[in-house]
Design a protein around this motif. Structure first.
Motif, PDB file in Angstrom:
ATOM      1  N   HIS A  71       0.816  -1.213   0.000  1.00 25.85           N
ATOM      2  CA  HIS A  71       0.000   0.000   0.000  1.00 25.85           C
ATOM      3  C   HIS A  71       0.853   1.269   0.000  1.00 25.85           C
ATOM      4  O   HIS A  71       0.406   2.334   0.431  1.00 25.85           O
ATOM      5  N   HIS A 122     -10.772  -3.795  -9.269  1.00 26.25           N
ATOM      6  CA  HIS A 122      -9.534  -4.486  -8.900  1.00 26.25           C
ATOM      7  C   HIS A 122      -8.815  -3.876  -7.699  1.00 26.25           C
ATOM      8  O   HIS A 122      -9.084  -2.752  -7.283  1.00 26.25           O
ATOM      9  N   GLU A 123      -7.859  -4.637  -7.189  1.00 29.43           N
ATOM     10  CA  GLU A 123      -6.944  -4.170  -6.152  1.00 29.43           C
ATOM     11  C   GLU A 123      -5.904  -3.257  -6.792  1.00 29.43           C
ATOM     12  O   GLU A 123      -5.991  -2.947  -7.980  1.00 29.43           O
ATOM     13  N   ASN A 124      -4.896  -2.856  -6.012  1.00 26.69           N
ATOM     14  CA  ASN A 124      -3.875  -1.974  -6.574  1.00 26.69           C
ATOM     15  C   ASN A 124      -2.801  -2.761  -7.322  1.00 26.69           C
ATOM     16  O   ASN A 124      -1.617  -2.450  -7.268  1.00 26.69           O
ATOM     17  N   CYS A 142      -9.779  -4.065  -1.617  1.00 27.83           N
ATOM     18  CA  CYS A 142      -8.593  -3.272  -1.272  1.00 27.83           C
ATOM     19  C   CYS A 142      -8.716  -1.876  -1.908  1.00 27.83           C
ATOM     20  O   CYS A 142      -9.642  -1.139  -1.593  1.00 27.83           O
ATOM     21  N   TRP A 143      -7.822  -1.505  -2.823  1.00 28.25           N
ATOM     22  CA  TRP A 143      -7.963  -0.225  -3.535  1.00 28.25           C
ATOM     23  C   TRP A 143      -9.343  -0.160  -4.173  1.00 28.25           C
ATOM     24  O   TRP A 143      -9.998   0.895  -4.156  1.00 28.25           O
ATOM     25  N   ALA A 175      -7.112  -8.468   2.583  1.00 34.03           N
ATOM     26  CA  ALA A 175      -7.026  -9.318   1.384  1.00 34.03           C
ATOM     27  C   ALA A 175      -7.413 -10.762   1.664  1.00 34.03           C
ATOM     28  O   ALA A 175      -7.026 -11.663   0.926  1.00 34.03           O
ATOM     29  N   ASN A 232      -8.642 -12.865  -1.326  1.00 32.68           N
ATOM     30  CA  ASN A 232      -7.802 -13.155  -2.497  1.00 32.68           C
ATOM     31  C   ASN A 232      -7.181 -14.542  -2.373  1.00 32.68           C
ATOM     32  O   ASN A 232      -6.195 -14.736  -1.663  1.00 32.68           O
TER      33      ASN A 232
END
Length: 295
Positions: free
Chosen positions: A23, A104-106, A185-186, A264, A267
Protein backbone atom coordinates in the motif's frame (compact mmCIF):
# COMPACT_ATOMS: atom_id res chain seq x y z
CA UNK A 1 22.09 -37.95 5.16
CA UNK A 2 20.86 -34.49 4.25
CA UNK A 3 18.56 -32.51 6.48
CA UNK A 4 15.44 -31.22 4.77
CA UNK A 5 14.99 -27.47 5.15
CA UNK A 6 11.95 -26.55 7.22
CA UNK A 7 9.25 -24.37 5.74
CA UNK A 8 9.68 -20.71 6.79
CA UNK A 9 7.31 -19.52 9.49
CA UNK A 10 5.14 -16.56 8.45
CA UNK A 11 4.39 -14.23 11.35
CA UNK A 12 1.77 -11.50 11.65
CA UNK A 13 4.55 -8.91 11.73
CA UNK A 14 5.73 -10.13 8.31
CA UNK A 15 2.20 -9.92 6.92
CA UNK A 16 1.84 -6.40 8.34
CA UNK A 17 5.12 -5.33 6.73
CA UNK A 18 3.99 -6.72 3.39
CA UNK A 19 0.71 -4.84 3.74
CA UNK A 20 2.66 -1.60 4.25
CA UNK A 21 4.74 -2.39 1.18
CA UNK A 22 1.76 -3.19 -1.04
CA UNK A 23 0.00 0.00 0.00
CA UNK A 24 2.96 2.24 -0.83
CA UNK A 25 3.80 3.27 2.74
CA UNK A 26 7.00 1.20 2.63
CA UNK A 27 9.41 0.98 -0.32
CA UNK A 28 10.91 -2.33 -1.39
CA UNK A 29 14.33 -1.71 0.15
CA UNK A 30 12.93 -0.92 3.59
CA UNK A 31 10.42 -3.78 3.29
CA UNK A 32 13.23 -6.26 2.61
CA UNK A 33 15.24 -4.82 5.50
CA UNK A 34 12.29 -5.31 7.83
CA UNK A 35 11.59 -8.77 6.51
CA UNK A 36 15.25 -9.78 6.82
CA UNK A 37 15.25 -8.64 10.43
CA UNK A 38 12.02 -10.54 11.15
CA UNK A 39 13.12 -13.68 9.29
CA UNK A 40 16.64 -13.78 10.68
CA UNK A 41 18.51 -13.74 7.37
CA UNK A 42 18.40 -12.47 3.83
CA UNK A 43 18.01 -15.99 2.50
CA UNK A 44 14.99 -16.63 4.71
CA UNK A 45 13.46 -13.30 3.68
CA UNK A 46 13.93 -14.14 0.00
CA UNK A 47 12.15 -17.46 0.54
CA UNK A 48 9.28 -15.79 2.36
CA UNK A 49 8.51 -13.03 -0.18
CA UNK A 50 6.84 -15.36 -2.73
CA UNK A 51 4.76 -16.84 0.07
CA UNK A 52 3.44 -13.39 1.01
CA UNK A 53 2.80 -12.27 -2.55
CA UNK A 54 -0.17 -13.27 -4.68
CA UNK A 55 0.48 -16.12 -7.09
CA UNK A 56 -0.96 -15.20 -10.48
CA UNK A 57 -0.27 -18.73 -11.74
CA UNK A 58 -2.80 -20.24 -9.34
CA UNK A 59 -5.65 -21.94 -11.16
CA UNK A 60 -8.79 -19.88 -11.66
CA UNK A 61 -11.96 -20.84 -9.79
CA UNK A 62 -13.89 -20.32 -13.04
CA UNK A 63 -11.76 -21.09 -16.09
CA UNK A 64 -11.61 -18.55 -18.89
CA UNK A 65 -13.11 -21.11 -21.28
CA UNK A 66 -15.82 -22.29 -18.87
CA UNK A 67 -18.87 -22.93 -21.09
CA UNK A 68 -21.20 -21.49 -18.46
CA UNK A 69 -19.97 -17.95 -19.17
CA UNK A 70 -18.99 -15.92 -22.19
CA UNK A 71 -16.76 -12.90 -22.12
CA UNK A 72 -13.91 -10.93 -23.56
CA UNK A 73 -12.07 -7.63 -23.58
CA UNK A 74 -14.05 -4.50 -24.41
CA UNK A 75 -13.63 -0.75 -24.38
CA UNK A 76 -16.19 1.91 -23.54
CA UNK A 77 -16.24 5.70 -23.17
CA UNK A 78 -14.64 6.96 -19.98
CA UNK A 79 -14.54 10.49 -18.67
CA UNK A 80 -11.64 11.42 -20.94
CA UNK A 81 -10.88 8.63 -23.38
CA UNK A 82 -11.54 4.92 -23.73
CA UNK A 83 -11.54 2.58 -20.73
CA UNK A 84 -10.30 -0.97 -21.23
CA UNK A 85 -12.29 -3.67 -19.46
CA UNK A 86 -13.20 -7.34 -19.26
CA UNK A 87 -16.90 -8.11 -19.67
CA UNK A 88 -18.46 -11.49 -18.95
CA UNK A 89 -22.06 -12.72 -18.90
CA UNK A 90 -23.90 -15.97 -18.21
CA UNK A 91 -23.71 -18.06 -21.39
CA UNK A 92 -27.39 -18.90 -21.33
CA UNK A 93 -28.66 -15.48 -20.32
CA UNK A 94 -32.26 -14.89 -21.29
CA UNK A 95 -33.77 -11.51 -20.58
CA UNK A 96 -32.05 -8.64 -18.86
CA UNK A 97 -29.87 -8.92 -15.77
CA UNK A 98 -28.43 -6.64 -13.13
CA UNK A 99 -24.92 -5.35 -13.88
CA UNK A 100 -21.99 -5.46 -11.48
CA UNK A 101 -18.76 -3.47 -11.73
CA UNK A 102 -15.84 -5.55 -10.40
CA UNK A 103 -13.09 -3.22 -9.20
CA UNK A 104 -9.53 -4.49 -8.90
CA UNK A 105 -6.94 -4.17 -6.15
CA UNK A 106 -3.88 -1.97 -6.57
CA UNK A 107 -2.42 -4.51 -8.98
CA UNK A 108 -4.81 -3.63 -11.77
CA UNK A 109 -6.94 -5.83 -13.99
CA UNK A 110 -5.03 -9.07 -13.48
CA UNK A 111 -6.07 -12.74 -13.97
CA UNK A 112 -7.47 -12.99 -10.44
CA UNK A 113 -9.89 -10.09 -10.95
CA UNK A 114 -10.95 -11.52 -14.31
CA UNK A 115 -11.68 -14.75 -12.45
CA UNK A 116 -13.75 -12.87 -9.86
CA UNK A 117 -15.72 -11.27 -12.72
CA UNK A 118 -16.51 -14.74 -14.05
CA UNK A 119 -17.67 -15.80 -10.58
CA UNK A 120 -20.02 -12.81 -10.56
CA UNK A 121 -21.36 -13.75 -14.00
CA UNK A 122 -22.04 -17.30 -12.82
CA UNK A 123 -24.42 -15.79 -10.28
CA UNK A 124 -26.54 -14.38 -13.12
CA UNK A 125 -25.13 -10.87 -13.50
CA UNK A 126 -23.53 -8.93 -16.32
CA UNK A 127 -20.04 -8.38 -14.89
CA UNK A 128 -17.69 -5.65 -16.05
CA UNK A 129 -14.15 -5.36 -14.67
CA UNK A 130 -12.71 -1.99 -15.73
CA UNK A 131 -8.99 -1.34 -15.93
CA UNK A 132 -8.60 1.90 -14.01
CA UNK A 133 -5.01 2.08 -15.24
CA UNK A 134 -6.35 2.66 -18.78
CA UNK A 135 -5.34 6.37 -18.79
CA UNK A 136 -1.74 5.19 -18.26
CA UNK A 137 -1.86 2.54 -20.96
CA UNK A 138 -3.48 -0.27 -19.03
CA UNK A 139 -2.36 -2.90 -16.53
CA UNK A 140 1.15 -4.27 -17.23
CA UNK A 141 2.08 -7.92 -16.71
CA UNK A 142 4.53 -6.96 -13.95
CA UNK A 143 2.41 -6.42 -10.84
CA UNK A 144 5.08 -4.35 -9.09
CA UNK A 145 5.02 -1.95 -12.05
CA UNK A 146 1.23 -1.88 -11.80
CA UNK A 147 1.44 -1.03 -8.10
CA UNK A 148 3.78 1.88 -8.82
CA UNK A 149 1.45 3.16 -11.56
CA UNK A 150 -1.28 3.77 -8.99
CA UNK A 151 0.75 6.65 -7.56
CA UNK A 152 0.38 8.37 -10.93
CA UNK A 153 -3.41 8.05 -11.17
CA UNK A 154 -5.51 11.16 -10.86
CA UNK A 155 -8.14 10.59 -8.16
CA UNK A 156 -10.67 12.86 -9.86
CA UNK A 157 -10.33 10.95 -13.12
CA UNK A 158 -10.74 7.62 -11.31
CA UNK A 159 -13.98 8.92 -9.80
CA UNK A 160 -15.16 10.30 -13.14
CA UNK A 161 -14.33 7.05 -14.95
CA UNK A 162 -16.32 5.20 -12.28
CA UNK A 163 -19.34 7.42 -12.90
CA UNK A 164 -18.94 6.85 -16.66
CA UNK A 165 -18.88 3.09 -16.02
CA UNK A 166 -22.17 3.26 -14.13
CA UNK A 167 -23.72 5.24 -16.99
CA UNK A 168 -22.43 2.74 -19.55
CA UNK A 169 -23.91 -0.24 -17.70
CA UNK A 170 -27.15 1.52 -16.86
CA UNK A 171 -27.81 1.82 -20.60
CA UNK A 172 -26.31 -1.57 -21.53
CA UNK A 173 -28.65 -3.58 -23.76
CA UNK A 174 -28.44 -6.80 -21.73
CA UNK A 175 -28.74 -5.02 -18.41
CA UNK A 176 -31.91 -4.28 -16.47
CA UNK A 177 -30.86 -0.72 -15.69
CA UNK A 178 -29.64 -1.47 -12.16
CA UNK A 179 -25.93 -1.26 -11.44
CA UNK A 180 -23.94 -2.48 -8.45
CA UNK A 181 -20.23 -2.57 -7.69
CA UNK A 182 -17.90 -4.84 -5.74
CA UNK A 183 -14.28 -3.96 -5.06
CA UNK A 184 -11.31 -5.22 -3.11
CA UNK A 185 -8.59 -3.27 -1.27
CA UNK A 186 -7.96 -0.22 -3.53
CA UNK A 187 -11.12 -1.32 -5.31
CA UNK A 188 -13.05 -1.36 -2.05
CA UNK A 189 -12.10 2.25 -1.46
CA UNK A 190 -13.06 3.01 -5.05
CA UNK A 191 -16.51 1.48 -4.44
CA UNK A 192 -16.97 3.90 -1.54
CA UNK A 193 -15.83 6.80 -3.72
CA UNK A 194 -18.13 5.64 -6.52
CA UNK A 195 -21.08 5.57 -4.12
CA UNK A 196 -20.34 9.19 -3.22
CA UNK A 197 -20.11 10.32 -6.85
CA UNK A 198 -22.67 8.15 -8.67
CA UNK A 199 -26.25 8.64 -7.46
CA UNK A 200 -27.40 6.03 -10.00
CA UNK A 201 -25.42 3.27 -8.27
CA UNK A 202 -27.91 0.89 -6.67
CA UNK A 203 -25.57 -1.19 -4.48
CA UNK A 204 -21.94 -1.17 -3.40
CA UNK A 205 -19.89 -3.93 -1.77
CA UNK A 206 -16.53 -2.82 -0.38
CA UNK A 207 -14.02 -5.40 0.80
CA UNK A 208 -11.55 -3.81 3.26
CA UNK A 209 -11.78 -0.48 1.47
CA UNK A 210 -10.70 2.98 2.60
CA UNK A 211 -13.65 5.03 3.79
CA UNK A 212 -14.71 8.35 2.18
CA UNK A 213 -14.59 11.67 3.99
CA UNK A 214 -17.44 12.08 6.46
CA UNK A 215 -18.66 15.24 4.76
CA UNK A 216 -19.14 13.31 1.50
CA UNK A 217 -21.22 10.49 2.99
CA UNK A 218 -24.60 12.30 2.68
CA UNK A 219 -24.17 12.11 -1.12
CA UNK A 220 -24.45 8.31 -1.02
CA UNK A 221 -27.70 6.90 -2.41
CA UNK A 222 -26.65 3.26 -2.87
CA UNK A 223 -27.18 0.52 -0.29
CA UNK A 224 -23.80 -0.61 1.06
CA UNK A 225 -22.32 -3.90 2.26
CA UNK A 226 -18.97 -3.38 3.96
CA UNK A 227 -16.59 -6.27 4.69
CA UNK A 228 -13.59 -5.73 6.98
CA UNK A 229 -10.75 -7.95 8.22
CA UNK A 230 -10.33 -8.09 11.98
CA UNK A 231 -6.52 -7.83 11.82
CA UNK A 232 -6.52 -4.93 9.35
CA UNK A 233 -5.75 -2.10 11.78
CA UNK A 234 -4.92 0.39 9.03
CA UNK A 235 -8.35 0.23 7.37
CA UNK A 236 -10.38 -0.69 10.45
CA UNK A 237 -9.36 2.57 12.13
CA UNK A 238 -11.92 4.34 9.95
CA UNK A 239 -14.91 2.06 10.58
CA UNK A 240 -16.50 3.86 13.54
CA UNK A 241 -16.38 7.29 11.92
CA UNK A 242 -17.83 5.86 8.71
CA UNK A 243 -20.68 4.17 10.55
CA UNK A 244 -21.43 7.39 12.43
CA UNK A 245 -21.57 9.37 9.17
CA UNK A 246 -23.71 6.71 7.45
CA UNK A 247 -26.15 6.70 10.36
CA UNK A 248 -26.39 10.48 10.37
CA UNK A 249 -27.07 10.49 6.61
CA UNK A 250 -29.62 7.64 6.90
CA UNK A 251 -27.75 5.52 4.36
CA UNK A 252 -28.71 1.85 4.20
CA UNK A 253 -25.66 -0.23 5.10
CA UNK A 254 -24.42 -3.40 6.78
CA UNK A 255 -20.94 -3.88 8.26
CA UNK A 256 -19.25 -7.22 8.87
CA UNK A 257 -15.87 -7.57 10.59
CA UNK A 258 -14.29 -11.01 10.21
CA UNK A 259 -12.28 -11.75 13.32
CA UNK A 260 -8.76 -13.11 13.09
CA UNK A 261 -8.27 -12.57 9.35
CA UNK A 262 -6.01 -10.27 7.38
CA UNK A 263 -6.50 -7.60 4.76
CA UNK A 264 -7.03 -9.32 1.38
CA UNK A 265 -8.61 -12.35 3.02
CA UNK A 266 -10.75 -12.86 -0.09
CA UNK A 267 -7.80 -13.15 -2.50
CA UNK A 268 -7.28 -16.88 -2.96
CA UNK A 269 -4.05 -16.33 -4.89
CA UNK A 270 -2.37 -15.07 -1.69
CA UNK A 271 -1.90 -18.15 0.47
CA UNK A 272 -0.71 -16.39 3.64
CA UNK A 273 -3.60 -13.90 3.77
CA UNK A 274 -6.46 -15.85 2.18
CA UNK A 275 -8.99 -17.23 4.64
CA UNK A 276 -11.42 -19.63 3.00
CA UNK A 277 -14.00 -19.60 5.79
CA UNK A 278 -14.24 -15.81 5.90
CA UNK A 279 -14.04 -15.50 2.11
CA UNK A 280 -16.85 -18.00 1.55
CA UNK A 281 -19.05 -16.34 4.18
CA UNK A 282 -18.43 -12.84 2.77
CA UNK A 283 -19.01 -14.03 -0.81
CA UNK A 284 -22.32 -15.64 0.09
CA UNK A 285 -23.43 -12.42 1.73
CA UNK A 286 -22.21 -10.41 -1.26
CA UNK A 287 -24.13 -12.48 -3.80
CA UNK A 288 -27.34 -12.43 -1.76
CA UNK A 289 -27.07 -8.65 -1.31
CA UNK A 290 -26.48 -7.98 -5.00
CA UNK A 291 -29.32 -10.28 -6.05
CA UNK A 292 -31.67 -8.41 -3.70
CA UNK A 293 -30.63 -4.92 -4.74
CA UNK A 294 -30.24 -5.48 -8.49
CA UNK A 295 -33.35 -7.57 -9.15
Amino acid sequence: MTKRASKPIITQAMIDAYDEYTHLTLDRRRFMEQLTSLAGSGAAAAAIVPMLAANSAKAAVVAEDDPRVKGGDVTYPGSNGEVKAYMVKPAGQSGKAGAVIVIHENRGLNPHIRDVARRVALEGFVALAPDFLSPLGGTPADEDKARDMFTKLDAKQVAADGVATVAYLKAYQDGNGKVGAVGFCWGGGTVNTLAVNAPDLSAGVAYYGMQPKAEDVPKIKAALLLHYAGLDERIDAGIDAYKKALDAAHVEYTVYVYDGVNHAFNNDTSATRYDKKAADLAWGRTVAFLKEKLA
